[in-house]
Scaffold this motif. Structure first.
Motif, PDB file in Angstrom:
ATOM      1  N   PRO A 132       0.845  -1.202   0.000  1.00 42.89           N
ATOM      2  CA  PRO A 132       0.000   0.000   0.000  1.00 42.89           C
ATOM      3  C   PRO A 132       0.879   1.250   0.000  1.00 42.89           C
ATOM      4  CG  PRO A 132       0.128  -0.911   2.208  1.00 42.89           C
ATOM      5  CD  PRO A 132       0.850  -1.879   1.307  1.00 42.89           C
ATOM      6  N   GLU A 139       1.081   3.668   2.027  1.00 47.12           N
ATOM      7  CA  GLU A 139       1.618   4.060   3.321  1.00 47.12           C
ATOM      8  C   GLU A 139       2.949   3.380   3.635  1.00 47.12           C
ATOM      9  OE1 GLU A 139      -1.168   3.031   6.361  1.00 47.12           O
ATOM     10  OE2 GLU A 139      -0.698   0.890   6.320  1.00 47.12           O
ATOM     11  N   HIS A 199      -7.131   6.614   1.164  1.00 44.28           N
ATOM     12  CA  HIS A 199      -7.016   5.231   1.647  1.00 44.28           C
ATOM     13  C   HIS A 199      -5.604   4.663   1.395  1.00 44.28           C
ATOM     14  CE1 HIS A 199     -11.316   5.171   2.333  1.00 44.28           C
ATOM     15  NE2 HIS A 199     -11.523   5.549   1.089  1.00 44.28           N
ATOM     16  N   ASP A 203      -3.720   3.035   3.118  1.00 45.19           N
ATOM     17  CA  ASP A 203      -3.469   1.743   3.754  1.00 45.19           C
ATOM     18  C   ASP A 203      -3.908   0.574   2.887  1.00 45.19           C
ATOM     19  OD1 ASP A 203      -6.082   2.850   4.203  1.00 45.19           O
ATOM     20  OD2 ASP A 203      -6.507   1.200   5.564  1.00 45.19           O
TER      21      ASP A 203
END
Length: 380
Positions: free
Chosen positions: A65, A67, A88, A90
């Motif tokens: 992801p 992140e 989003h 994550d």
């Protein structure tokens, strides 16, 4: 915009005739205006730019992801700014290989620049318009070519969903000309764009023969192979999306008032599979070579879906040019109400993607009235 759009369509009805050149020229101009504009109400394009960068630098956009790269000092400064604005972060990317190759090409041309992706998507959209000219002529094609939602979602906010109908209709056109191999490849590219395209595969594959079917299977495997080898595809992100997301839903939202998410999805899914199976059986029994009713199939899917984003309507709008369907054109205006959210209103009382209570009744009420009008004309 929609007022002028409706007036334009009423003015050019017979006996007034428009040439394909006129319709195309204005369609091009509208898209060039969108090319120069900044995205509005949307931030999905940050994910597209990030996926293109990851594909180019790591050989795949899948597996991690966004992140996971927040503290990665090797990420260039321009892409750190893009990374910080991805929604989003994550969740790994949900975008399938065909979309990813477009993101990659755009990154090769000008890394981190949205205009390159816009140009690519506009080019495909203009090819779709030329295909519609061949099927229904200039007057009906105007409905799609000049539609404000199409211009907004493709030329302004660069959603790639317009690739799906372009590839599906392109596949059908080539199959109708006996060019089965190309038809199979385009069909493979369509289903490797988004899972919703699988809905039309039985209808189009019915007419592409063994050569086209072989090209379809081989093309699909080749599109996914580089990512399977590296151990990750879009499936991880899609599972999270399918299990957890709900936004602007219609029937699903109503049924959820009395049932759990699991049973609501099961009930609607089984009903949809049943109706789609009956529709295919009738298509097969007639040995039809007509373009499938993508407006019905995709429209039915959206009605039961937990998520109805306005750009999903791009899947079915070209089909509504071919088959008279007023509800689709009304929906292209009404679905813009889905952007009235806490985030865009800057309303601290509402969650970022929450609607005021009056939005969905108004939005789907307008669409429902148009649908009933269509049915009344059908049985009149």
């Amino acid at each position: 915009m929609f007022v002028f759009y409706m007036l334009a369509y009423r003015v050019v009805k017979p006996p007034v005739l428009l040439s394909a050149r006129t319709v195309f020229s204005w369609a091009l101009l509208f898209r060039l205006v969108g090319l120069l504009g900044d995205p509005i109400f949307e931030d999905d394009y940050f994910r597209y730019l990030w996926d293109g960068y990851r594909f180019a630098s790591d050989g795949t956009p899948f597996g991690y992801p966004p992140e996971a790269f927040f503290n990665d000092s090797t990420v260039p400064k321009a892409f750190r700014a893009i990374l910080s604005q991805i929604n989003h972060p994550d969740i790994p990317t949900i975008y399938a290989p065909t979309f990813q190759y477009f993101f990659l090409i755009a990154n090769w041309i000008a890394p981190g620049q949205l205009w390159t992706l816009k140009l690519l998507l506009i080019a495909v959209d203009l090819l779709l318009i030329t295909g519609l000219f061949r099927i229904v002529g200039a007057q009906r094609t105007l409905l799609y070519a000049w539609n404000p939602l199409v211009i907004k979602e493709i030329a302004i906010t660069s959603h790639p969903d317009g690739l799906i109908p372009a590839l599906l209709i392109g596949s059908w056109l080539f199959s109708s000309q006996g060019r089965q191999f190309i038809a199979g490849l385009l069909l493979a590219a369509a289903v490797a764009s988004k899972a919703s395209a699988w809905l039309l595969v039985p209808f189009i594959a019915f007419n592409i023969g063994s050569l086209g079917a072989s090209a379809f299977v081989g093309g699909y495997l080749l599109l996914y192979l580089p990512f399977w080898v590296q151990g990750a595809t879009d499936v991880t992100g899609l599972q999270v999306f399918a299990q957890e997301f709900e936004f602007n839903s219609a029937l699903y939202g109503l049924i959820r008032l009395g049932l759990s998410a699991f049973w609501a999805k099961m009930l609607l899914g089984m009903a949809f599979i049943g109706m789609t199976t009956v529709h295919f059986f009738l298509y097969w029994r007639r040995r039809s070579r007509r373009l499938p009713r993508g407006d019905w199939l995709f429209g039915g899917l959206l009605i039961i879906s937990p998520v109805i984003n306005s750009w999903y309507l791009l899947w079915l709008m070209p089909f509504a040019c071919i088959y008279s369907n007023l509800a689709v054109w009304v929906a292209s205006a009404a679905l813009l109400l889905s952007y009235v959210t806490g985030l865009n209103l800057e309303d601290s009382v509402l969650a970022p993607h929450e609607h005021p209570t009056w939005i969905r009744p108004l939005e789907f009420g307008i669409i429902g009235l148009a649908f009933m009008h269509d049915k009344w004309l059908l049985y009149k």
